[in-house]
Write an enzyme that holds these catalytic residues in place. Structure first.
Site, PDB file in Angstrom:
ATOM      1  CG  ASP A   1      -1.876   1.117   1.299  1.00 22.09           C
ATOM      2  OD1 ASP A   1      -1.671   2.113   0.567  1.00 22.09           O
ATOM      3  OD2 ASP A   1      -2.833   1.032   2.075  1.00 22.09           O
TER       4      ASP A   1
ATOM      5  N   GLY B   1       3.686  -2.353  17.403  1.00 23.60           N
ATOM      6  CA  GLY B   1       3.095  -3.204  16.373  1.00 23.60           C
ATOM      7  C   GLY B   1       3.958  -3.187  15.136  1.00 23.60           C
TER       8      GLY B   1
ATOM      9  CG  ASP C   1       4.099  -7.591  15.820  1.00 19.83           C
ATOM     10  OD1 ASP C   1       3.800  -6.620  15.090  1.00 19.83           O
ATOM     11  OD2 ASP C   1       3.412  -8.618  15.895  1.00 19.83           O
TER      12      ASP C   1
ATOM     13  CB  SER D   1       2.454 -11.837  15.612  1.00 22.60           C
ATOM     14  OG  SER D   1       2.787 -13.001  14.888  1.00 22.60           O
TER      15      SER D   1
ATOM     16  CD  GLU E   1      -1.079   0.591   9.556  1.00 19.54           C
ATOM     17  OE1 GLU E   1      -2.066   0.750  10.312  1.00 19.54           O
ATOM     18  OE2 GLU E   1      -0.969  -0.357   8.769  1.00 19.54           O
TER      19      GLU E   1
ATOM     20  CD  GLU F   1      -7.078  -4.406  13.176  1.00 18.22           C
ATOM     21  OE1 GLU F   1      -5.972  -4.357  13.733  1.00 18.22           O
ATOM     22  OE2 GLU F   1      -7.221  -4.564  11.952  1.00 18.22           O
TER      23      GLU F   1
ATOM     24  CG  HIS G   1      -4.413  -1.814   3.650  1.00 20.11           C
ATOM     25  ND1 HIS G   1      -3.572  -0.760   3.979  1.00 20.11           N
ATOM     26  CD2 HIS G   1      -4.747  -2.403   4.825  1.00 20.11           C
ATOM     27  CE1 HIS G   1      -3.402  -0.737   5.281  1.00 20.11           C
ATOM     28  NE2 HIS G   1      -4.102  -1.723   5.831  1.00 20.11           N
TER      29      HIS G   1
END
Length: 637
Positions: A302, A329, A351, A353, A401, A410, A559
């Site tokens: 993007d 993030g 992050d 994850s 972001e 979210e 996006h």
């Protein structure tokens, strides 16, 4: 390599075909064929083989030679150890090496843990991913597979190593071994002990019914607590939805909708929390959704998004050079590397994850920014709210972001504000520092019904109406063309990330929409409302190069696209400066509305959008409706 299933008679066979030159493959689908166990069934005439006996014999010889050759090739396929870079002549040799050097044989482990072929593939890719990330997978493997995330994640069905010979090994005998053991054990148990008594089964059914009823009552209570008062009946229960196409003079309509969107982060929701949608489950699903590479490719690709952050970080040296930067993030770490390349003294990338944080660490090292090699960048895995601390006490800049669909979906902004209050020095910068939400009316084109109005001279409006009803059930994330906007846009919210409080994300705002000049020579029909957002890297912090990132229909597509809310009843607006005509349709001069956006307290990371709108038509009628849209993270039961 081409892996295919041949629906051969009398049973299917699976083949792996390796070719060294282009081949043409012809597939024929025979109608009316179905599976059968009748070995004597004759094939239909149009399926029969018309070759002569000599041709069939010659073809069979060729096929046998090919099979022998392929089998020989398979035996010689080189393989790599699961735990180190040792190259072995075959998969069997790799298994033996890992058993001797690391005390682990994937075949024995599959038998022990009763893994099927998919489980074995996931296990192999999990091990390779962990080793590539610098972690020891044996620790978690020794604890068994109960509750292991990799066992159910389709991410581990994607090969972690290209042309991995261990994935082409035939594990049929391995799976057959533990299944035969399981069958034998089940047979012995059946012969040794009786099953539960009829009374015990009745007690269990009764207990489950009671538990189910309790869950129903809990869900009903939760739903009643989340529905606004104006949407409840006289007894305080959620009111049933009114018909989508109810005429305006029948009173206001009310409905609750789920959400539909392009990327996998968002989907429909029934309006009540789905099974397994507790906060911990939502968090797990949320962070796992960012563990794959596809979503990061989409975001990095993007250009308006990525280049806005690049310009803000690399074109403001007085803000970044020599400073400490926190990336909340971080994903792949691209924003952190922009900051490192711009001269930041310290960059901390965080992050939630574990998988993507592991790859961010590798990417950071591959580009020479890792603090382990004397660079400025450190990658941490975990939730910002749960970190014990950072490598530095305070940072000068926080970049993130965090924006979701309609800006606030979210609820990641909560994390950014937590990081700001805990880690940002007084007077430090948050990038971006401003965010605004806008609303405008749109034409029928965004509803997707115009195609069905006239198809090669035929009226297919029943389908058009069904499409409208379907779209009304959702808050749709769609790309909206600029010429589909029929009203002036109105800003309904501004957030200052440097000073705001978390509760400011929940808001109500009034708005008035009038027809946009140039939207048409006459009246224009408003069929939907469109939401979008802008974020600013303002001159307050980016004094050398301020940047605006816009998701407006008038800007380059992103996006995030736009969020579309289809109206249950369109409103025709008079063109600017034009009065209603006696011969023309009944028109309104404006649409008055009220929009509320609230973080859903019953579904973590979800968003409720309440919309009320009304219009006074030139024939004296009143249009008035209330809608409630939900945007929810989808979690697997």
């Amino acid at each position: 390599q081409l892996v295919f299933t041949c629906i051969s008679y009398p049973k299917p066979e699976v083949y792996t075909l390796t070719v060294s030159a282009p081949v043409a493959v012809q597939c024929s689908i025979v109608p009316g064929m179905s599976a059968s166990t009748d070995a004597e069934r004759d094939l239909p005439a149009y399926c029969s083989n018309t070759d002569t006996d000599e041709e069939q014999e010659e073809e069979q010889d060729k096929w046998s030679d090919w099979n022998d050759s392929a089998a020989g090739d398979e035996d010689e396929e080189p393989a790599q150890s699961l735990f180190d870079n040792t190259a072995l002549p075959s998969a069997e040799a790799a298994f033996q090496h890992d058993a001797n050097a690391h005390g682990f044989d994937i075949r024995q482990y599959a038998i022990q843990e009763r893994l099927d072929e998919y489980g074995i593939f996931r296990c192999i890719n999990f091990i390779r991913s962990e080793v590539a990330a610098g972690r020891d997978p044996l620790t978690s493997l020794k604890g068994g597979v109960q509750g292991a995330a990799w066992l159910t994640s389709d991410d581990y069905l994607r090969p972690a190593m290209q042309d991995d010979a261990l994935l082409f090994f035939d594990y049929e005998d391995v799976v057959a071994t533990w299944r035969s053991q399981q069958d034998a054990a089940a047979g012995g148990a059946a012969g040794a002990s009786p099953g539960p008594s009829s009374a015990a089964l009745e007690d269990e059914v009764s207990r489950l019914r009671s538990e189910n009823e309790g869950l129903r009552e809990a869900l009903a209570t939760l739903a009643a607590a989340c529905i606004p008062d104006e949407l409840k009946d006289d007894a305080g229960r959620p009111a049933p939805s009114a018909s989508a196409g109810a005429p305006s003079d029948s009173g206001p309509s009310t409905s609750r909708t789920g959400a539909a969107a392009g990327p996998s982060r968002l989907g429909r929701d029934s309006g009540l929390p789905p099974p397994g949608s507790g906060r911990a489950e939502v968090e797990r699903a949320y962070f796992e959704s960012y563990g794959g590479f596809g979503i990061h490719q989409e975001m990095i690709s993007d250009k308006p998004r990525t280049e806005s952050y690049q310009r803000a970080l690399e074109c403001n040296p007085s803000l970044i050079k020599g400073k400490a930067v926190l990336d909340v993030g971080c994903g792949t770490g691209i924003l952190s590397m922009f900051a490192a390349r711009a001269g930041a003294a310290t960059v901390v990338a965080v992050d939630g994850s574990e998988r993507i944080a592991g790859f961010a660490k590798q990417i950071c090292k591959a580009n020479g920014f890792s603090s382990e090699d004397g660079g400025p960048m450190t990658v941490l895995h975990g939730k910002v709210e749960e970190l014990p601390g950072l490598p530095v006490d305070k940072v000068d800049v926080i970049v993130s972001e965090w924006m979701g669909y309609a800006l606030l979906f979210e609820t990641m902004l909560d994390t950014v504000l937590h990081a700001r209050d805990r880690f940002l020095r007084p007077g430090g910068a948050v990038l971006p520092d401003l965010a605004t939400i806008h609303v405008a009316g749109a034409s029928e084109e965004v509803v997707g019904t115009t195609f069905w109005k006239e198809v090669y001279g035929f009226n297919m409006s029943p389908i058009a109406e069904e499409v409208r009803k379907g779209r009304m059930r959702d808050a749709n994330v769609l790309l909206v063309k600029a010429d589909s906007i029929v009203t002036e846009a109105v800003q309904v919210k501004e957030l200052d990330l440097c000073t705001m409080k978390a509760e400011e994300q929940d808001f109500t705002a009034d708005f008035t929409l009038v027809a946009r000049p140039g939207s048409g020579a006459g009246p224009v029909a408003c069929h939907a409302l469109v939401l979008w957002f802008d974020t600013d890297f303002s001159p307050r912090h980016c004094s050398e190069a301020s940047v605006k990132l816009s998701t407006s229909p008038y800007a380059h597509p992103t996006h995030w696209a736009q969020t579309v809310m289809v109206l249950p009843e369109p409103v025709t607006l008079a063109a600017p400066g034009q009065a209603a005509s006696a011969e023309g349709p009944a028109v309104a001069q404006s649409i008055s509305g009220r929009i509320s956006m609230v973080r859903d307290k019953s579904k973590h990371r979800s968003l409720d959008i309440s919309l009320e709108y009304s219009a006074s038509l030139s024939d004296g009628r009143q249009v008035k409706h209330t809608m409630l849209y939900g945007m929810s993270v989808i979690t697997a039961p």
